[in-house]
Design a protein around this motif. Sequence first.
Motif, PDB file in Angstrom:
ATOM      1  N   LYS A 163       0.800  -1.221   0.000  1.00 45.57           N
ATOM      2  CA  LYS A 163       0.000   0.000   0.000  1.00 45.57           C
ATOM      3  C   LYS A 163       0.836   1.275   0.000  1.00 45.57           C
ATOM      4  N   PHE A 164       2.006   1.235   0.663  1.00 47.68           N
ATOM      5  CA  PHE A 164       2.801   2.454   0.834  1.00 47.68           C
ATOM      6  C   PHE A 164       4.223   2.227   0.313  1.00 47.68           C
ATOM      7  N   SER A 165       4.953   3.330   0.232  1.00 48.01           N
ATOM      8  CA  SER A 165       6.358   3.247  -0.173  1.00 48.01           C
ATOM      9  C   SER A 165       7.198   2.773   1.004  1.00 48.01           C
ATOM     10  N   THR A 166       8.347   2.192   0.696  1.00 50.78           N
ATOM     11  CA  THR A 166       9.241   1.757   1.775  1.00 50.78           C
ATOM     12  C   THR A 166       9.761   2.950   2.562  1.00 50.78           C
ATOM     13  N   GLN A 167       9.910   4.108   1.898  1.00 47.28           N
ATOM     14  CA  GLN A 167      10.369   5.311   2.597  1.00 47.28           C
ATOM     15  C   GLN A 167       9.404   5.703   3.702  1.00 47.28           C
ATOM     16  N   LEU A 168       8.100   5.561   3.441  1.00 45.79           N
ATOM     17  CA  LEU A 168       7.101   5.890   4.458  1.00 45.79           C
ATOM     18  C   LEU A 168       7.179   4.916   5.623  1.00 45.79           C
ATOM     19  N   MET A 169       7.479   3.659   5.346  1.00 38.54           N
ATOM     20  CA  MET A 169       7.630   2.671   6.410  1.00 38.54           C
ATOM     21  C   MET A 169       8.807   3.040   7.310  1.00 38.54           C
ATOM     22  N   PHE A 170       9.929   3.457   6.707  1.00 36.05           N
ATOM     23  CA  PHE A 170      11.086   3.872   7.496  1.00 36.05           C
ATOM     24  C   PHE A 170      10.741   5.085   8.365  1.00 36.05           C
ATOM     25  N   LEU A 171      10.037   6.038   7.767  1.00 32.24           N
ATOM     26  CA  LEU A 171       9.687   7.264   8.485  1.00 32.24           C
ATOM     27  C   LEU A 171       8.744   6.976   9.646  1.00 32.24           C
ATOM     28  N   MET A 172       7.772   6.100   9.432  1.00 39.10           N
ATOM     29  CA  MET A 172       6.816   5.754  10.485  1.00 39.10           C
ATOM     30  C   MET A 172       7.538   5.138  11.685  1.00 39.10           C
ATOM     31  N   TYR A 173       8.468   4.252  11.414  1.00 38.48           N
ATOM     32  CA  TYR A 173       9.192   3.622  12.522  1.00 38.48           C
ATOM     33  C   TYR A 173      10.125   4.620  13.197  1.00 38.48           C
ATOM     34  N   GLY A 174      10.722   5.518  12.414  1.00 39.24           N
ATOM     35  CA  GLY A 174      11.570   6.559  12.998  1.00 39.24           C
ATOM     36  C   GLY A 174      10.789   7.478  13.924  1.00 39.24           C
ATOM     37  N   ILE A 175       9.547   7.827  13.531  1.00 40.50           N
ATOM     38  CA  ILE A 175       8.690   8.664  14.387  1.00 40.50           C
ATOM     39  C   ILE A 175       8.342   7.922  15.672  1.00 40.50           C
ATOM     40  N   LEU A 176       8.059   6.636  15.554  1.00 42.67           N
ATOM     41  CA  LEU A 176       7.749   5.830  16.738  1.00 42.67           C
ATOM     42  C   LEU A 176       8.932   5.795  17.701  1.00 42.67           C
ATOM     43  N   LEU A 177      10.138   5.660  17.168  1.00 41.41           N
ATOM     44  CA  LEU A 177      11.340   5.676  18.006  1.00 41.41           C
ATOM     45  C   LEU A 177      11.547   7.043  18.647  1.00 41.41           C
ATOM     46  N   SER A 178      11.196   8.107  17.933  1.00 39.29           N
ATOM     47  CA  SER A 178      11.299   9.448  18.502  1.00 39.29           C
ATOM     48  C   SER A 178      10.343   9.604  19.687  1.00 39.29           C
ATOM     49  N   LEU A 179       9.158   9.021  19.581  1.00 44.38           N
ATOM     50  CA  LEU A 179       8.210   9.053  20.702  1.00 44.38           C
ATOM     51  C   LEU A 179       8.753   8.260  21.895  1.00 44.38           C
ATOM     52  N   GLN A 180       9.368   7.108  21.617  1.00 38.39           N
ATOM     53  CA  GLN A 180       9.981   6.337  22.698  1.00 38.39           C
ATOM     54  C   GLN A 180      11.075   7.137  23.387  1.00 38.39           C
ATOM     55  N   PHE A 181      11.895   7.806  22.591  1.00 38.37           N
ATOM     56  CA  PHE A 181      12.960   8.644  23.141  1.00 38.37           C
ATOM     57  C   PHE A 181      12.381   9.743  24.039  1.00 38.37           C
ATOM     58  N   SER A 182      11.303  10.397  23.590  1.00 37.15           N
ATOM     59  CA  SER A 182      10.692  11.482  24.365  1.00 37.15           C
ATOM     60  C   SER A 182      10.112  10.970  25.672  1.00 37.15           C
ATOM     61  N   ILE A 183       9.437   9.819  25.619  1.00 43.19           N
ATOM     62  CA  ILE A 183       8.847   9.253  26.836  1.00 43.19           C
ATOM     63  C   ILE A 183       9.937   8.864  27.828  1.00 43.19           C
ATOM     64  N   THR A 184      11.021   8.290  27.318  1.00 48.01           N
ATOM     65  CA  THR A 184      12.114   7.851  28.190  1.00 48.01           C
ATOM     66  C   THR A 184      12.742   9.026  28.923  1.00 48.01           C
TER      67      THR A 184
END
Length: 439
Positions: A180-201
């Motif tokens: 459904k999506f580009s691989t670039q969007l998949m990378f970006l989605m996971y990067g945003i999720l990791l950024s949220l983990q970093f902020s919560i930590t």
Amino acid sequence: MVSVRNGNESERSRKLLLGIGFWVQGLRCFPWMGVNFFLKDGMRVDPSTLQILQNSANLPMVAKPFYGILSDSFYIFGQHRVPYIALGAFLQAVSWVTIALFAKSDISFLSITFYLLLGNLGASIVEVANDAIVAETGKQLALSKNSKPSSSGELQSFVWMASSVGGVMGNLIGGIAIDKFSTQLMFLMYGILLSLQFSITLFIRESSLDLPKSPSQVGFRKQLSELLVALKKPTIYYSIIWFAMSYAVIPALTGTMFYYQTQHLKIESSLLGISKVFGQAAMLLWGVVYNRHLKSVPPRKLIAAVQISMAIFIISDVLFVNGVYRSMGIPDSLYVVVFSGFLEVLYFFKILPFNVLMAQLCPPGCEGSVMAFVMSAIALAFIVSGYLGVALASYVGVTGDDFSGLPRGLLIQAVCTLFPLFWSSCIPDVKSKGKKKEN
């Protein structure tokens, strides 16, 4: 009342930090599915180059003992676990976001290799710190007079389930997103999720986790010395050697089975993806069953039972390759989804009780380095297992077009799986409160 309230708050903080951490790490299969397709379709690399990159990117995992000693000995702002989790999440976020931003341009093979190495470096640091917290807390619960008899394995089961949920979601969403999506969007989605983990930590203080207090902050050399002392304990080094060897002596034929399923049986790739989801779901169920019913079972008995089950399923593969199940009316696709998917994760089942055992045996103050050494030994064992699998496939004459020798190879694999049971006494019997039962 105050101590009970503080204890509940500490437990919530630990589960928040570790639950998010293990869940996010379990989701790593999501962007990596995109990596494989990006390299194949976007960069047009050949299969051998793809395989070289996949293995090379795991090099940071081998250095886990170094990260463990570092987190045990070097404190950041008076903390030695949470800052490393934040650092690891940050490195991963930088890696995946950078790949997402530059993937559309002419990113070089060396550049993407560097960023994938950086991402796995961050993942390794996070895993080491998380495992150390689990080990420290597990030991504290096991030795606490007020804890329930089987509470020492509760946190291990919780993080196991969190990681499994992440794996299930990663495979499911990844299988849909890749179309459904580009691989670039998949990378970006996971990067945003990791950024949220970093902020919560960043908002979690290590003092809120109620971790065992170290007598004093020690230097790197001192911590290395303590790790070596810990590894000289017979109950620890015998256990680690046996556990690593129980994987290393089994020649892995996963690549051969993959070719057999896709080229010979013509199994669709979507069914192989469903097989992985089924396997992750089985790992999640294993965590639930272990937490509710198996924590009081001696680790040696439970690990041996898993080893025997592995051999039984390998023999089942022999019947599958010989067409026995097909003659009984069971479709090849059904066997691949259920049985092959289960066998793929069954190899990891014994890690959960072994981690509980090591948390009880590990001396205070070097939990991070010991647990990291264990995981590094397991990673090395899988590498040896893979090399032995290549040699076995060559010995029985299996090629990409000729699978006549596969049943014989699987029988040899089953025998090798049972072989470590003759020395299972290397795994000590441990009572539920963490006291070793003398043989």
